[in-house]
Design a protein around this motif. Structure first.
Motif, PDB file in Angstrom:
ATOM      1  N   ILE A 225       0.865  -1.182   0.000  1.00  0.00           N
ATOM      2  CA  ILE A 225       0.000   0.000   0.000  1.00  0.00           C
ATOM      3  C   ILE A 225       0.902   1.232   0.000  1.00  0.00           C
ATOM      4  N   ALA A 226       0.407   2.339  -0.509  1.00  0.00           N
ATOM      5  CA  ALA A 226       1.234   3.551  -0.560  1.00  0.00           C
ATOM      6  C   ALA A 226       1.610   4.009   0.850  1.00  0.00           C
ATOM      7  N   LYS A 227       2.871   4.386   1.006  1.00  0.00           N
ATOM      8  CA  LYS A 227       3.337   4.852   2.304  1.00  0.00           C
ATOM      9  C   LYS A 227       2.586   6.117   2.705  1.00  0.00           C
ATOM     10  N   ASP A 228       2.091   6.136   3.952  1.00  0.00           N
ATOM     11  CA  ASP A 228       1.288   7.272   4.410  1.00  0.00           C
ATOM     12  C   ASP A 228       1.416   7.352   5.931  1.00  0.00           C
ATOM     13  N   GLU A 229       2.217   8.291   6.401  1.00  0.00           N
ATOM     14  CA  GLU A 229       2.490   8.392   7.836  1.00  0.00           C
ATOM     15  C   GLU A 229       1.252   8.762   8.636  1.00  0.00           C
ATOM     16  N   LEU A 230       0.397   9.614   8.068  1.00  0.00           N
ATOM     17  CA  LEU A 230      -0.829  10.002   8.771  1.00  0.00           C
ATOM     18  C   LEU A 230      -1.753   8.803   8.991  1.00  0.00           C
ATOM     19  N   LYS A 231      -1.921   7.996   7.935  1.00  0.00           N
ATOM     20  CA  LYS A 231      -2.775   6.809   8.066  1.00  0.00           C
ATOM     21  C   LYS A 231      -2.121   5.758   8.971  1.00  0.00           C
ATOM     22  N   ALA A 232      -0.807   5.682   8.913  1.00  0.00           N
ATOM     23  CA  ALA A 232      -0.085   4.769   9.800  1.00  0.00           C
ATOM     24  C   ALA A 232      -0.360   5.137  11.254  1.00  0.00           C
ATOM     25  N   THR A 233      -0.262   6.434  11.546  1.00  0.00           N
ATOM     26  CA  THR A 233      -0.512   6.924  12.904  1.00  0.00           C
ATOM     27  C   THR A 233      -1.954   6.650  13.327  1.00  0.00           C
ATOM     28  N   LYS A 234      -2.872   6.879  12.410  1.00  0.00           N
ATOM     29  CA  LYS A 234      -4.301   6.668  12.686  1.00  0.00           C
ATOM     30  C   LYS A 234      -4.567   5.229  13.138  1.00  0.00           C
ATOM     31  N   TRP A 235      -4.065   4.259  12.383  1.00  0.00           N
ATOM     32  CA  TRP A 235      -4.367   2.863  12.697  1.00  0.00           C
ATOM     33  C   TRP A 235      -3.571   2.353  13.885  1.00  0.00           C
ATOM     34  N   LEU A 236      -2.359   2.836  14.048  1.00  0.00           N
ATOM     35  CA  LEU A 236      -1.580   2.442  15.225  1.00  0.00           C
ATOM     36  C   LEU A 236      -2.225   2.969  16.500  1.00  0.00           C
ATOM     37  N   ARG A 237      -2.778   4.180  16.422  1.00  0.00           N
ATOM     38  CA  ARG A 237      -3.469   4.751  17.584  1.00  0.00           C
ATOM     39  C   ARG A 237      -4.698   3.930  17.954  1.00  0.00           C
ATOM     40  N   ARG A 238      -5.426   3.489  16.928  1.00  0.00           N
ATOM     41  CA  ARG A 238      -6.622   2.683  17.194  1.00  0.00           C
ATOM     42  C   ARG A 238      -6.253   1.366  17.876  1.00  0.00           C
ATOM     43  N   ALA A 239      -5.164   0.766  17.396  1.00  0.00           N
ATOM     44  CA  ALA A 239      -4.718  -0.486  18.013  1.00  0.00           C
ATOM     45  C   ALA A 239      -4.208  -0.231  19.426  1.00  0.00           C
ATOM     46  N   ALA A 240      -3.485   0.864  19.598  1.00  0.00           N
ATOM     47  CA  ALA A 240      -2.934   1.207  20.912  1.00  0.00           C
ATOM     48  C   ALA A 240      -4.043   1.459  21.932  1.00  0.00           C
ATOM     49  N   LYS A 241      -5.130   2.076  21.493  1.00  0.00           N
ATOM     50  CA  LYS A 241      -6.270   2.334  22.387  1.00  0.00           C
ATOM     51  C   LYS A 241      -6.893   1.046  22.890  1.00  0.00           C
ATOM     52  N   GLN A 242      -6.704  -0.024  22.129  1.00  0.00           N
ATOM     53  CA  GLN A 242      -7.231  -1.325  22.547  1.00  0.00           C
ATOM     54  C   GLN A 242      -6.207  -2.107  23.368  1.00  0.00           C
ATOM     55  N   GLY A 243      -5.069  -1.461  23.628  1.00  0.00           N
ATOM     56  CA  GLY A 243      -4.056  -2.073  24.485  1.00  0.00           C
ATOM     57  C   GLY A 243      -3.031  -2.922  23.776  1.00  0.00           C
ATOM     58  N   TYR A 246       2.429  -3.873  20.873  1.00  0.00           N
ATOM     59  CA  TYR A 246       3.273  -3.622  19.698  1.00  0.00           C
ATOM     60  C   TYR A 246       2.916  -2.290  19.044  1.00  0.00           C
ATOM     61  N   ALA A 247       1.620  -1.986  19.037  1.00  0.00           N
ATOM     62  CA  ALA A 247       1.171  -0.727  18.445  1.00  0.00           C
ATOM     63  C   ALA A 247       1.654   0.460  19.270  1.00  0.00           C
ATOM     64  N   ILE A 248       1.635   0.304  20.573  1.00  0.00           N
ATOM     65  CA  ILE A 248       2.092   1.377  21.466  1.00  0.00           C
ATOM     66  C   ILE A 248       3.568   1.673  21.214  1.00  0.00           C
ATOM     67  N   ILE A 249       4.371   0.615  21.106  1.00  0.00           N
ATOM     68  CA  ILE A 249       5.807   0.778  20.857  1.00  0.00           C
ATOM     69  C   ILE A 249       6.049   1.404  19.484  1.00  0.00           C
ATOM     70  N   ALA A 250       5.323   0.899  18.468  1.00  0.00           N
ATOM     71  CA  ALA A 250       5.477   1.418  17.101  1.00  0.00           C
ATOM     72  C   ALA A 250       5.077   2.878  17.015  1.00  0.00           C
ATOM     73  N   LEU A 251       4.047   3.239  17.741  1.00  0.00           N
ATOM     74  CA  LEU A 251       3.563   4.611  17.738  1.00  0.00           C
ATOM     75  C   LEU A 251       4.583   5.552  18.384  1.00  0.00           C
ATOM     76  N   GLN A 252       5.166   5.113  19.468  1.00  0.00           N
ATOM     77  CA  GLN A 252       6.181   5.911  20.145  1.00  0.00           C
ATOM     78  C   GLN A 252       7.390   6.112  19.232  1.00  0.00           C
ATOM     79  N   SER A 253       7.750   5.064  18.512  1.00  0.00           N
ATOM     80  CA  SER A 253       8.884   5.140  17.598  1.00  0.00           C
ATOM     81  C   SER A 253       8.586   6.070  16.433  1.00  0.00           C
ATOM     82  N   LEU A 254       7.362   5.996  15.937  1.00  0.00           N
ATOM     83  CA  LEU A 254       6.963   6.821  14.789  1.00  0.00           C
ATOM     84  C   LEU A 254       6.923   8.303  15.149  1.00  0.00           C
ATOM     85  N   GLN A 255       6.512   8.587  16.384  1.00  0.00           N
ATOM     86  CA  GLN A 255       6.380   9.968  16.826  1.00  0.00           C
ATOM     87  C   GLN A 255       7.705  10.535  17.347  1.00  0.00           C
ATOM     88  N   GLY A 256       8.706   9.672  17.362  1.00  0.00           N
ATOM     89  CA  GLY A 256      10.034  10.132  17.735  1.00  0.00           C
ATOM     90  C   GLY A 256      10.205  10.454  19.199  1.00  0.00           C
TER      91      GLY A 256
END
Length: 256
Positions: A225-243, A246-256
């Motif tokens: 799929i086309a690389k898209d940081e905004l959409k990546a953040t959107k879906w990682l946040r949704r997964a992170a909200k469910q606990g 891996y999503a929490i770690i990935a999100l922290q890494s993405l946000q620097g």
């Protein structure tokens, strides 16, 4: 309770209920089953789980397959009667042997988990197969898992993919996710990151946290799929909200 409902709303008509009751009281098994459905759902009568159980039992004892299944579920879940897993298995078995797909699936779950009967993964796989062949989506998914893990049946990733695909086409979210993983890793099917991303998206939209995480990674890395940081953040946040850790770690890494 998973059950068949009447074809239309005529069952809510008091006059129809009156004649349905008369037929049921005279021992007509089909009428007894439908009267049980009316009480179970509160259609044309006040909802009464105990009364529903009573009529399901009468119809089941006369050999009505649908009633035998519903009676089994009543015993399995304690609906309108005391929970009794052994009796649940007895009635589910009767309906399953007559070809009722819902009963076959529930009987498989009883064998898989040891509810009311000795745990037997081979018999569980057998009943999943019978129900899956009739199109039961949950059975198709569980049969896929059985083939994937080799639970009660010889491990076969190709057959796992086949059944995940059938369940996924019916909208089963976990099957969509598992199918995505198979495409992502090339398990039982040729590796295809585009198809993997599509499967993750379908499952993610239904709220599967693992799918949301994997979809986030796809957008983050441009996999299938086309690389898209905004959409990546959107879906990682949704997964992170469910606990999802891996999503929490990935999100922290993405946000620097």
């Amino acid at each position: 309770m998973t059950k068949r409902v009447m074809d239309n709303d005529y069952s809510q008509d008091p006059e129809t209920i009156k004649w349905l009751r008369k037929a049921a009281e005279k021992g007509h098994a089909t009428a007894q089953y439908y009267l049980g459905v009316c009480y179970e759902e509160g259609r044309g009568v006040a909802m009464d789980k105990q009364e529903a159980f009573k009529w399901f039992r009468k119809a089941a004892e006369k050999g009505n397959t649908y009633a035998q299944y519903n009676l089994g579920v009543c015993y399995l879940k304690g609906i309108g009667t005391a929970k009794n897993e052994q009796k649940a298995v007895k009635w589910l078995c009767k309906a399953a042997e007559k070809g009722d797909a819902f009963a076959q699936y529930n009987l498989a779950m009883c064998y898989l988990n040891g509810y009311g009967i000795a745990k037997d993964e081979q018999k569980a796989a057998k009943w999943f197969l019978w129900a899956a062949k009739q199109g039961d989506v949950d059975a198709q998914y569980n049969l896929g898992v059985s083939y994937y893990k080799g639970t009660g049946i010889a491990k076969n990733e190709q057959k796992a993919v086949k059944w995940f695909c059938k369940a996924a086409k019916q909208g089963h979210a976990d099957a969509q996710y598992n199918l995505g993983m198979c495409y992502s890793k090339g398990l039982g099917v040729a590796k295809d990151e585009l198809k993997a991303a599509k499967c993750f998206l379908r499952a993610a939209k239904q709220g599967v946290a693992k799918a949301q995480y994997n979809l986030g990674l796809c957008y983050c890395e441009g996999r299938g799929i086309a690389k898209d940081e905004l959409k990546a953040t959107k879906w990682l946040r949704r997964a992170a909200k469910q606990g999802d850790d891996y999503a929490i770690i990935a999100l922290q890494s993405l946000q620097g």
